[in-house]
Design an enzyme around this catalytic site. Structure first.
Site, PDB file in Angstrom:
ATOM      1  N   GLY A  34       0.839  -1.214   0.000  1.00 58.84           N
ATOM      2  CA  GLY A  34       0.000   0.000   0.000  1.00 58.84           C
ATOM      3  C   GLY A  34       0.869   1.256   0.000  1.00 58.84           C
ATOM      4  CG  HIS A  35       3.342   2.267   3.376  1.00 55.29           C
ATOM      5  ND1 HIS A  35       3.314   1.154   4.172  1.00 55.29           N
ATOM      6  CD2 HIS A  35       2.842   3.291   4.119  1.00 55.29           C
ATOM      7  CE1 HIS A  35       2.816   1.472   5.361  1.00 55.29           C
ATOM      8  NE2 HIS A  35       2.520   2.758   5.356  1.00 55.29           N
TER       9      HIS A  35
END
Ligand code: PAF
Length: 276
Positions: A34-35
């Site tokens: 996600g990051h």
């Protein structure tokens, strides 16, 4: 690729001075895909990308998981170097808080709802650290995930109302194949809890489908969705439908909605949301 890692403000500023505009991704580390999606988006916006890694004490309540929050700096730096990130800002607490942080931002009432109701002071801590980071890095853009929907809303409002010269870029939530939103806190889940965890997303999806098919009794829909989760062993902090524009509770005639939820599975608190 080679990435510069800075733990103090002066050398980071010297590095950024006179260089190309920066796209910035603030994180608390323990990076997951996600990051990394935020970083890839930042790389599309500007060649010069700075990622901060800082577990911000100001946004944790005394009983929360500040001490046990996963810190994985070496792995994070390795992952970021593979994405061609230029600079990582990973300061020690004493660098950002050489003395007690007595100046804190006063936030609007929306910060006391939803997450803010259950985590008083959380958004004040987030807004204060972000204002400091924006001042230090002076990015052209800052990239945030929609997973933290209320955080994104508050940051957008902060930047607008305080005339901070940074463009806020929103990215879609990255999910596991079963729908669970990726989060550093997912690793607190045991095997059975991990199997169950996708039910949060599935329940939001079911509620969204009901609204899309024309149902407008939001209170009933919310109550049924909450009961569904609680019967499966969850403890729900909130699960409710809001207007996207201001995060006020939705009325039957409203459009452009978002359903937001926070719920506990054992000792782990998960949040998720879906735009409708
Ligand atoms: O979303 C987070 O990880 C944090 O709230 C942030 C934006 C890095 C501020 O500490």
């Amino acid at each position: 690729m080679f990435v510069d890692i800075f733990d103090d403000i002066d050398s980071l500023r010297t590095r950024l001075q006179g260089n190309a505009p920066v796209a910035f991704v603030p994180t608390m580390g323990n990076l997951h895909p996600g990051h990394l999606a935020l970083v890839k988006r930042a790389k599309q916006l500007n060649d010069q990308v700075v990622v901060s890694i800082f577990v911000n004490r100001l946004q944790f309540l005394p009983h929360e998981d500040f001490e046990r929050y996963p810190r994985t700096l070496a792995d994070d730096c390795k992952a970021l170097s593979q994405l061609d990130v230029n600079s990582i800002f990973a300061p020690h607490e004493k660098i950002l808080f050489p003395t007690a942080q007595e100046f804190l931002l006063a936030l609007p009432p929306v910060a006391d709802t939803l997450e803010g109701k259950f985590r008083p002071g959380f958004f004040q801590g987030v807004a204060t650290i972000l204002l400091k980071l924006f001042n230090i890095i002076q990015p052209q853009q800052a990239v945030f995930g929609k997973k933290d929907y209320q955080q994104l809303h508050i940051v957008q409002e902060m930047v607008r109302q305080l005339n901070i010269p940074v463009e806020i870029i929103a990215c879609d939530t990255v999910r596991a194949p079963d729908g669970l939103a990726l989060s550093s806190r997912n690793q607190y889940l045991n095997h059975e809890q991990r199997q169950e965890a996708c039910q949060l997303f599935q329940t939001l999806l079911q509620l969204k489908n009901e609204i899309v098919s024309g149902k407008r009794e939001f209170l009933t829909l919310q109550r049924d969705a909450t009961q569904h989760l609680e019967q499966r062993g969850w403890s729900v902090d909130y699960l409710s439908v809001h207007k996207r524009s201001n995060l006020m509770p939705a009325q039957a005639h409203d459009n452009d909605l978002v359903v937001l939820a926070a719920a506990w599975l054992g000792n782990t608190r998960l949040i998720d949301n879906l735009e409708i």
